[in-house]
Design an enzyme around this catalytic site. Sequence first.
Site, short mmCIF file in Angstrom:
data_model
loop_
_atom_site.label_atom_id
_atom_site.label_comp_id
_atom_site.label_asym_id
_atom_site.label_seq_id
_atom_site.Cartn_x
_atom_site.Cartn_y
_atom_site.Cartn_z
N SER A 15 0.84 -1.21 0.00
CA SER A 15 0.00 0.00 0.00
C SER A 15 0.87 1.26 0.00
O SER A 15 0.50 2.28 -0.59
CB SER A 15 -0.98 0.01 1.17
OG SER A 15 -0.31 0.14 2.39
N ASN A 16 2.03 1.18 0.63
CA ASN A 16 2.95 2.34 0.57
C ASN A 16 3.51 2.53 -0.83
O ASN A 16 3.65 3.66 -1.30
CB ASN A 16 4.08 2.19 1.59
CG ASN A 16 3.64 2.60 2.98
OD1 ASN A 16 3.47 3.79 3.25
ND2 ASN A 16 3.44 1.63 3.86
N ASN A 109 13.60 3.96 4.71
CA ASN A 109 12.65 2.93 5.14
C ASN A 109 11.50 3.61 5.87
O ASN A 109 11.69 4.65 6.49
CB ASN A 109 13.36 1.96 6.10
CG ASN A 109 12.42 0.89 6.65
OD1 ASN A 109 11.68 0.24 5.90
ND2 ASN A 109 12.43 0.70 7.97
N HIS A 111 8.74 2.90 8.91
CA HIS A 111 8.47 2.01 10.04
C HIS A 111 7.20 2.52 10.73
O HIS A 111 7.03 3.73 10.89
CB HIS A 111 9.67 2.06 11.01
CG HIS A 111 9.51 1.13 12.16
ND1 HIS A 111 9.74 -0.24 12.04
CD2 HIS A 111 9.13 1.34 13.44
CE1 HIS A 111 9.51 -0.81 13.20
NE2 HIS A 111 9.14 0.11 14.08
N GLU A 181 1.19 6.96 7.03
CA GLU A 181 2.32 6.45 6.24
C GLU A 181 2.18 6.87 4.79
O GLU A 181 3.14 7.27 4.12
CB GLU A 181 2.39 4.92 6.31
CG GLU A 181 2.77 4.39 7.67
CD GLU A 181 3.02 2.89 7.66
OE1 GLU A 181 3.56 2.37 6.67
OE2 GLU A 181 2.68 2.23 8.65
C1 GRF Z 1 3.99 -0.65 6.80
O1 GRF Z 1 3.32 -0.61 8.00
C2 GRF Z 1 5.41 -0.15 6.94
O2 GRF Z 1 5.54 0.85 7.90
C3 GRF Z 1 6.14 -1.38 7.39
O3 GRF Z 1 5.54 -2.44 6.68
C4 GRF Z 1 4.20 -2.08 6.34
C5 GRF Z 1 4.08 -2.23 4.86
O4 GRF Z 1 2.77 -2.05 4.42
N1 GRF Z 1 7.56 -1.27 7.18
P1 GRF Z 1 2.43 -2.04 2.87
O5 GRF Z 1 3.01 -3.33 2.28
O6 GRF Z 1 3.07 -0.84 2.26
O7 GRF Z 1 0.95 -2.02 2.77
#
Ligand code: GRF
Length: 198
Positions: A15-16, A109, A111, A181
């Site tokens: 999703s990010n 990164n 987090h 995020e």
């Molecule tokens: C997120 O919560 C990020 O902070 C962590 O892993 C998760 C990844 O989520 N490092 P997605 O795959 O981007 O939905």
Amino acid sequence: MKRLKIGVLASGGGSNLQSIIDKSLEGSINGDVVVVISNNSKAKALKRAANHGIDGLHISSFTEGTQEKADKKICAEMVSRGIDLVVLAGYMRSVSSELLDTYEGRIINIHPALLPKFGGTGMYGMHVHEAVIASGEKESGPSVHYVDSEYDHGSIIAQVKVPVYPEDTPEILQKRVLVEEHKILPEVIQKIAEEWKS
Ligand code: GRF
């Protein structure tokens, strides 16, 4: 004006990754995701890449025979595409020293907690939100940081706070943090893109 070439490492839902692609398409990131690499062939992140015509590669110890070979290939794929910035977006592997050396100061990164608290080995996915709730924190939120050789350790670039309510479950908190995020990671990337051209 030069656009930042972004390489994303992701292991899961992505999703990010999607938020970066969307902001890039909207024009609020002066850059493009050029390649997505995953250690997990089933990662939805790879599907998201394919949906946008972005190269998606499955590279792991399974595909390459050893983790060392996989790490070498990851670095080579980034370099051959002229990647400027490597973004770890839910990547569940440590990055190799070769990648760290090649992209010194150019790997970030995200987090899902307020580092330096709730980071390090074992602090990934839902474990992070469980730990935040168990320790009675009143606030949590994402951190974006530079990557160094220790998990969740490099210098922090940006953080956003969200409240933690007594009735929160880890799943509810995860959703609240994830909303932030998806804003903060593209914002940091755009800041880097702006510094890049100057
Ligand atoms: C997120 O919560 C990020 O902070 C962590 O892993 C998760 C990844 O989520 N490092 P997605 O795959 O981007 O939905």
